[in-house]
Design an enzyme around this catalytic site. Structure first.
Site, short mmCIF file in Angstrom:
data_model
loop_
_atom_site.label_atom_id
_atom_site.label_comp_id
_atom_site.label_asym_id
_atom_site.label_seq_id
_atom_site.Cartn_x
_atom_site.Cartn_y
_atom_site.Cartn_z
N ASP A 60 -32.89 24.25 8.70
CA ASP A 60 -31.49 23.53 8.23
C ASP A 60 -29.96 23.57 9.05
OD1 ASP A 60 -28.86 22.42 6.52
OD2 ASP A 60 -29.26 24.24 5.16
N TRP A 96 -27.41 29.72 1.25
CA TRP A 96 -26.12 28.60 0.66
C TRP A 96 -26.26 28.69 -0.48
CZ3 TRP A 96 -26.86 23.04 0.82
CH2 TRP A 96 -26.07 22.70 0.61
N LYS A 133 -19.33 18.92 9.56
CA LYS A 133 -18.63 20.31 10.06
C LYS A 133 -18.52 19.44 10.79
CE LYS A 133 -19.45 22.78 6.02
NZ LYS A 133 -20.26 22.26 5.35
C1 PLP Z 1 -26.29 26.08 5.13
C2 PLP Z 1 -25.78 24.50 5.09
N1 PLP Z 1 -26.65 23.59 5.13
C3 PLP Z 1 -26.64 22.38 4.64
C4 PLP Z 1 -25.35 22.12 3.75
C5 PLP Z 1 -25.02 20.77 3.26
O1 PLP Z 1 -24.07 20.11 4.12
P1 PLP Z 1 -23.10 18.30 3.31
O2 PLP Z 1 -21.92 18.58 3.42
O3 PLP Z 1 -23.52 17.75 5.09
O4 PLP Z 1 -24.33 17.95 2.83
C6 PLP Z 1 -24.08 23.21 4.05
C7 PLP Z 1 -22.85 22.27 3.33
O5 PLP Z 1 -22.55 23.87 3.86
C8 PLP Z 1 -24.82 24.43 4.29
O6 PLP Z 1 -24.03 25.25 3.90
#
Ligand code: PLP
Length: 398
Positions: A204, A124, A239
């Site tokens: 994560d 990410w 999500k």
């Molecule tokens: C791999 C990963 N970790 C963490 C997050 C963080 O999500 P949030 O929107 O809850 O901060 C995302 C969001 O796209 C993600 O893809």
């Protein structure tokens, strides 16, 4: 004089601006990282609406909830994710999954200032930036892009560069951006390698519920967590509860005896306090209400299962159409992958060509959000991608 070295802007922001200014009616947005239904909408779950109605009725104050957020939310969610093991962990509410990662990153930087954090390559886009902001040097371990072959061996081989006390970020499931996960037995082997090298995992968990059911994804997470004496988990409700903008998440930490956890909790709370003071409440209350109420919980589970079911069928169809259109590469990893994303083996130039000629928008890495594909568009999009790959083959021959 103030000096400012601009940090790298997340490329998704730039891509979305281009998409918005494109006037073509048949443009396709495969860039953005949110779930979309077959109408291109990111709906609010009915279970969330019901919970909001209850909240509207019952909420009597807007006073502060506290630095660690809603304790009942953290407890309920902890039990939902980890079962009884949650009693031996500490948890605090966070500002989304990003906020949980940030708290964990700052925590690690404080307790182990000499340590580095290892993230998958690719990962990410925000991971390296986030840990760098915490003052943690970031390293990367190899991760396959288009196949699960030798994935585990490659990860373990590149972690041989890690030194005792380093941290390793593992995507709990639905790896972003590849959609390729280790199997459960492979995860167990990776856990063993991590323990042997005395590294600490940061799990994560941003896409629980999009691989299999959320219960089974959470069970896999819990069993992975059990393999470590000390481990961190950043949970996101963005999500799986479709609560993106409400910023709901939680950081859980497992580690040693109770007294240690007490100290660690104090540190996490002080990091939160000096950062944003207290997390927002609305989304966390919604999650708490849903988890507490049997009827709402069932409703939510059904809605989430439908969303992840749609993603699975888009994967099948997209893989099938690419192959049928003669894309020339194996699409097994797309079909068997999980979550919102997969990577396509395209060059930046080819990604650009698809955008300019066909109005198909994806990240320049070739990352595609499968939820951005409506059923009626799958064949056309797959055909355009296959045509680009075929023309590359023709150019090479010429
Ligand atoms: C791999 C990963 N970790 C963490 C997050 C963080 O999500 P949030 O929107 O809850 O901060 C995302 C969001 O796209 C993600 O893809």
């Amino acid at each position: 004089v103030w000096t400012y070295k601009p940090s790298i802007v997340d490329p998704i922001v730039e891509l979305m601006e281009l998409y918005e200014s494109d006037a073509r009616a048949d443009k396709v947005n495969l860039g953005i990282g949110v779930y979309q239904d077959n109408d291109g909408k990111t709906p609010i779950f009915a279970a969330v609406k019901d919970a909001e109605a209850i909240l509207f009725e019952k909420e009597t104050t807007k006073t502060y909830v506290g630095v660690g957020g809603d304790a009942q939310f953290v407890k309920r969610l902890g039990r939902f994710l980890f079962g009884d093991a949650a009693d031996r962990m500490l948890g605090i509410q966070s500002v989304g999954g990003t906020g949980a990662l940030r708290l964990i990153g700052e925590f690690c930087a404080r307790v182990a200032p000499e340590s580095r954090v290892w993230v998958s390559k690719p990962t990410w886009a925000n991971h390296p930036a986030l840990f760098a902001s915490c003052g943690m040097p970031c390293e990367s371990y190899e991760y396959g892009k288009y196949s699960a072959d030798r994935l585990l061996q490659n990860i373990i081989a590149s972690l041989s560069g890690a030194k005792e006390g380093d941290f390793v970020v593992i995507h709990a499931c639905c790896h972003n951006p590849t959609g390729i996960d280790l199997s459960e037995p492979q995860m167990a082997q990776l856990a063993e390698a991590i323990n042997d090298k005395r590294l600490y995992p940061i799990l994560d968990a941003a896409y629980l519920g999009f691989k299999n059911s959320i219960e089974s994804d959470a069970a896999a997470l819990a069993s992975l967590m059990q393999r470590f004496d000390t481990a961190f988990c950043a949970f996101s409700a963005s999500k799986n509860f479709a609560l993106y903008r409400e910023r709901v998440g939680a950081a859980y930490v497992k580690g040693g005896e109770r007294a240690k956890l007490g100290e660690w909790r104090e540190l996490l709370l002080s990091l939160a306090r000096s950062n944003y003071s207290m997390p927002p409440d609305h989304g966390a209350s919604i999650v708490r209400i849903i988890l507490e109420d049997e009827r709402l919980r069932k409703k939510w589970l059904g809605e989430l299962a439908a969303a992840s079911g749609r993603l699975r069928s888009v994967r099948e169809e997209f893989a099938k159409c690419l192959t049928k259109a003669g894309c020339g590469f194996s699409t097994d990893y797309i079909r068997t992958g999980s979550g919102l994303f997969c990577l396509l083996p395209l060059s930046e130039q080819e990604v650009r060509q698809l955008r300019v000629d066909n109005g198909i928008y994806m990240m320049k890495s070739g990352r595609v959000n499968l939820a951005g594909l409506r059923d009626a568009e799958v064949e056309r999009v797959a055909g355009a991608i296959a045509a680009v790959v075929r023309s590359r083959a023709r150019t090479a021959i010429a």
